[in-house]
Scaffold this active site. Structure first.
Site, PDB file in Angstrom:
ATOM      1  N   GLU A 273       0.790  -1.234   0.000  1.00  0.00           N
ATOM      2  CA  GLU A 273       0.000   0.000   0.000  1.00  0.00           C
ATOM      3  C   GLU A 273       0.822   1.286   0.000  1.00  0.00           C
ATOM      4  OE1 GLU A 273      -2.869  -0.231   3.156  1.00  0.00           O
ATOM      5  OE2 GLU A 273      -3.904  -1.936   2.261  1.00  0.00           O
ATOM      6  N   ASN A 274       2.142   1.194  -0.098  1.00  0.00           N
ATOM      7  CA  ASN A 274       2.936   2.423  -0.067  1.00  0.00           C
ATOM      8  C   ASN A 274       2.707   3.283  -1.305  1.00  0.00           C
ATOM      9  OD1 ASN A 274       3.879   1.350   2.276  1.00  0.00           O
ATOM     10  ND2 ASN A 274       6.001   1.125   1.629  1.00  0.00           N
TER      11      ASN A 274
END
Length: 263
Positions: free
Chosen positions: A211-212
């Site tokens: 999810e970065n």
């Protein structure tokens, strides 16, 4: 393998794939960086297949030096492709499905998080029980979530035996990681982990983080506008310029797909 004074030396190696007729002999010069590429034709082996699509034959690969056994690994043979093609005008996005041994696979699976917060309490028997439960539930893939840990060797061995494919995240989750030289140097943990587990046929995909990319793209952290460009540049420097390159160089020959962020 180096001589006592750390100088390279030449020796004869023999490679054997047990329970097959295949073997290979060569003379090599040992030094600090030695890579040997071997080709084994389909006539000698059967393909490893995911749960529900066939069997999972595994072969013990043995290395002999002057007839002395110096190493062995249990390996399997399969191809893997991540199919991402454009759908055409008016449709945003691409396909996302796997082809194993040139056959499209319907994925049924789940996330795998650490089975206990205290790893000393996790036994190989517990890993076997949980992975077999996934197999008996007709699952064929688990995603090793990168808010967790790199699993023990036996975990991957069990997945190989049971036909559980692994979508493998690297352990960079939900954060803005630094990109200074000390941190980039420590990213060698990625190289270490890939070398440790790359021989497992169950691993079919590497993912750079959790999810970065979404966090950067959708401003999760409320960064001021003037810092957004540097944040995106830092993201590319870590995952695109550093980690992808390290994985491709270390895992070359396996042709596993690499995706920068999950999701």
């Amino acid at each position: 393998m180096l001589s006592s004074n750390n100088d390279p030396f030449t020796s004869k190696l023999k490679f054997i794939l047990e329970n097959t007729t295949w073997s290979y002999e060569t003379t090599v010069t040992f030094n600090h960086n030695l890579t040997i590429s071997l080709s084994i034709s389909d006539e000698h082996v059967l393909h490893w297949r995911p749960n529900g699509y066939g069997d999972q034959p595994l072969y013990n690969s043995v290395i002999l030096n002057q007839d002395n056994r110096i190493g062995s690994r249990l390996i399997g043979f399969r191809t893997v492709q991540l199919i991402q093609h454009e759908y055409g005008a008016g449709i945003n996005g691409t396909s996302f499905y796997f082809s194993i041994n040139f056959k499209s696979i319907f994925i049924k699976g789940s996330n795998w998080i650490p089975s206990d917060s205290f790893q000393k309490r996790v036994s190989d028997e517990k890993c076997e029980r949980l992975l077999r439960s996934a197999q008996l539930s007709n699952m064929n893939m688990l995603r090793i979530w990168d808010g967790g840990i790199y699993e023990r060797n036996s975990f991957y061995e069990i997945a190989d035996r049971l036909g559980i494919m692994l979508w493998h995240d690297f352990m960079f989750a939900c954060s803005l990681c630094p990109v200074d030289e000390p941190f980039l140097t420590n990213v060698h943990e990625v190289i270490y982990q890939v070398k440790r587990v790359q021989h497992h046929p169950s691993i079919v995909l590497w993912f750079g983080n959790n999810e970065n990319e979404a966090a950067v793209a959708h401003y999760w952290y409320g960064l001021p506008q003037e810092k957004l460009k540097k944040t995106k540049d830092d993201y590319r420097k870590l995952y695109v310029d550093t980690i992808i390159d390290a994985v491709k160089q270390t895992d070359k020959g396996n042709n596993r797909p690499f995706v920068t962020s999950s999701p």
